[in-house]
Scaffold this motif. Structure first.
Motif, PDB file in Angstrom:
ATOM      1  N   ILE A 153      -3.732  59.304  -6.371  1.00  0.00           N
ATOM      2  CA  ILE A 153      -4.737  59.708  -5.390  1.00  0.00           C
ATOM      3  C   ILE A 153      -4.786  61.227  -5.329  1.00  0.00           C
ATOM      4  CG2 ILE A 153      -3.047  59.394  -3.516  1.00  0.00           C
ATOM      5  CD1 ILE A 153      -5.474  58.780  -1.675  1.00  0.00           C
ATOM      6  N   SER A 154      -5.979  61.781  -5.383  1.00  0.00           N
ATOM      7  CA  SER A 154      -6.135  63.231  -5.369  1.00  0.00           C
ATOM      8  C   SER A 154      -5.876  63.791  -3.982  1.00  0.00           C
ATOM      9  CB  SER A 154      -7.550  63.616  -5.827  1.00  0.00           C
ATOM     10  OG  SER A 154      -8.525  63.186  -4.884  1.00  0.00           O
ATOM     11  N   THR A 155      -5.548  65.054  -3.923  1.00  0.00           N
ATOM     12  CA  THR A 155      -5.395  65.719  -2.627  1.00  0.00           C
ATOM     13  C   THR A 155      -6.739  66.201  -2.094  1.00  0.00           C
ATOM     14  OG1 THR A 155      -4.905  67.807  -3.741  1.00  0.00           O
ATOM     15  CG2 THR A 155      -3.031  66.427  -3.116  1.00  0.00           C
ATOM     16  N   ALA A 156      -7.672  66.477  -3.002  1.00  0.00           N
ATOM     17  CA  ALA A 156      -8.987  66.986  -2.606  1.00  0.00           C
ATOM     18  C   ALA A 156     -10.023  65.872  -2.572  1.00  0.00           C
ATOM     19  CB  ALA A 156      -9.447  68.077  -3.566  1.00  0.00           C
ATOM     20  N   ARG A 157     -11.083  66.094  -1.840  1.00  0.00           N
ATOM     21  CA  ARG A 157     -12.223  65.178  -1.822  1.00  0.00           C
ATOM     22  C   ARG A 157     -13.150  65.514  -2.981  1.00  0.00           C
ATOM     23  NH1 ARG A 157     -13.777  63.296   4.145  1.00  0.00           N
ATOM     24  NH2 ARG A 157     -15.525  62.443   2.950  1.00  0.00           N
ATOM     25  N   PRO A 186      -4.087  66.797 -14.866  1.00  0.00           N
ATOM     26  CA  PRO A 186      -4.488  65.705 -13.972  1.00  0.00           C
ATOM     27  C   PRO A 186      -4.485  66.138 -12.512  1.00  0.00           C
ATOM     28  CG  PRO A 186      -2.255  65.343 -14.795  1.00  0.00           C
ATOM     29  CD  PRO A 186      -2.797  66.522 -15.538  1.00  0.00           C
ATOM     30  N   VAL A 187      -5.419  65.588 -11.740  1.00  0.00           N
ATOM     31  CA  VAL A 187      -5.452  65.871 -10.299  1.00  0.00           C
ATOM     32  C   VAL A 187      -4.460  64.992  -9.559  1.00  0.00           C
ATOM     33  CG1 VAL A 187      -7.860  66.618 -10.375  1.00  0.00           C
ATOM     34  CG2 VAL A 187      -7.328  64.220  -9.855  1.00  0.00           C
ATOM     35  N   ALA A 188      -3.962  63.935 -10.218  1.00  0.00           N
ATOM     36  CA  ALA A 188      -2.971  63.056  -9.601  1.00  0.00           C
ATOM     37  C   ALA A 188      -2.239  62.284 -10.681  1.00  0.00           C
ATOM     38  CB  ALA A 188      -3.624  62.089  -8.619  1.00  0.00           C
ATOM     39  N   THR A 189      -0.955  62.006 -10.434  1.00  0.00           N
ATOM     40  CA  THR A 189      -0.152  61.176 -11.326  1.00  0.00           C
ATOM     41  C   THR A 189       0.735  60.273 -10.485  1.00  0.00           C
ATOM     42  OG1 THR A 189       1.637  62.804 -11.441  1.00  0.00           O
ATOM     43  CG2 THR A 189      -0.074  62.943 -13.134  1.00  0.00           C
TER      44      THR A 189
END
Length: 267
Positions: A153-157, A186-189
């Protein structure tokens, strides 16, 4: 154009390509490996637009109420669509604007249930928890008890009314990586590792909803899926830069006849 490594034949070939550019009841698979996508029914048809997509290509708008597509086949009956074993990669373009719901489903495959306790594979905006609206989420579980879930899940919208390209990678270790807009970082792992890695899903895959009451409000275009391949950072950059609308690459060329010595003898 796509790099050869993204379209080559054999185990690592691209398995499903839905350009969503036909405005027909059955949107075809350009890879010709599956029977395509159906609108859920006549009263829940996403709205087709002939231009305005990420490269001014056609796209579909989903109203968040009842618009959706489903595959014309069950994933366990088509080896090209099966996601039972890792690795896998799913990629597409989307656009959403300041969503208020905490989970909006864009791509999902499940075991004939809309819930989250059985096996599933899903890409959404938001994970259902308060404060997650607009964040890009890739999650899957290979366990019927729901306790072996892997989630990125990304931290940003990412719901800022701009076209974005998402690449969701489930690697050979059954870990996930989320890439956005061709960026190699990657924005999320999620590096969780579980002993059970088989996602045993049998249902059709869905675009724009979860089979229950969770729908997506926004636009979707150009869906690609690789079974048995985790795209590399360089490959996802190639995919991001590939064009399919009226900004696609055009080539001008001429063909000349030659004699046996290689001399031009005319066009």
């Amino acid at each position: 154009f796509l790099a050869y490594s993204l379209v080559l034949s054999g185990t690592n070939q691209v398995d499903m390509i839905y350009h969503l550019n036909r405005n027909v009841d059955n949107e075809p698979d350009s890879a010709r490996n599956t029977n395509g996508l159906d609108r859920c029914n006549s009263s829940s048809s996403p709205q087709y637009f002939s231009s305005g997509g990420p490269d001014n290509s056609p796209y579909y708008h989903f109203d968040g109420s009842n618009d959706c597509f489903t595959s014309n086949f069950n994933v366990d009956s088509n080896s090209f669509a099966s996601i039972q074993n890792s690795p896998d990669t799913t990629a597409f373009w989307f656009k959403a604007n300041n969503l208020s719901v905490n989970r909006a489903i864009m791509f999902r495959v499940d075991d004939n249930t809309s819930g989250y306790s059985d096996d599933f594979y899903q890409i959404s905006l938001g994970d259902g928890n308060s404060g997650s609206a607009g964040k890009i989420v890739f999650e899957f579980t290979p366990s019927s008890d729901g306790n072996s879930r892997t989630k990125c899940i990304s931290t940003a919208r990412w719901d800022n009314n701009v076209w974005h390209h998402v690449v969701a990678v489930r690697d050979a270790a059954n870990q996930c990586k989320l890439y956005m807009d061709g960026n190699s970082t990657p924005v999320a792992t999620d590096t969780h590792s579980y002993s059970n890695t088989s996602i045993d899903v049998t249902n059709k895959f869905k675009i724009g909803y979860n089979g229950g009451g969770e729908y997506f409000t926004g636009d979707i275009d150009q869906i690609f899926h690789w079974n048995d391949k985790a795209l590399t950072p360089s490959e996802l950059s190639y995919l991001y830069n590939a064009k399919y609308g009226d900004t696609a690459t055009k080539i001008n060329f001429s063909i000349y006849r030659t004699d046996a010595l290689g001399n031009n003898i005319g066009p």
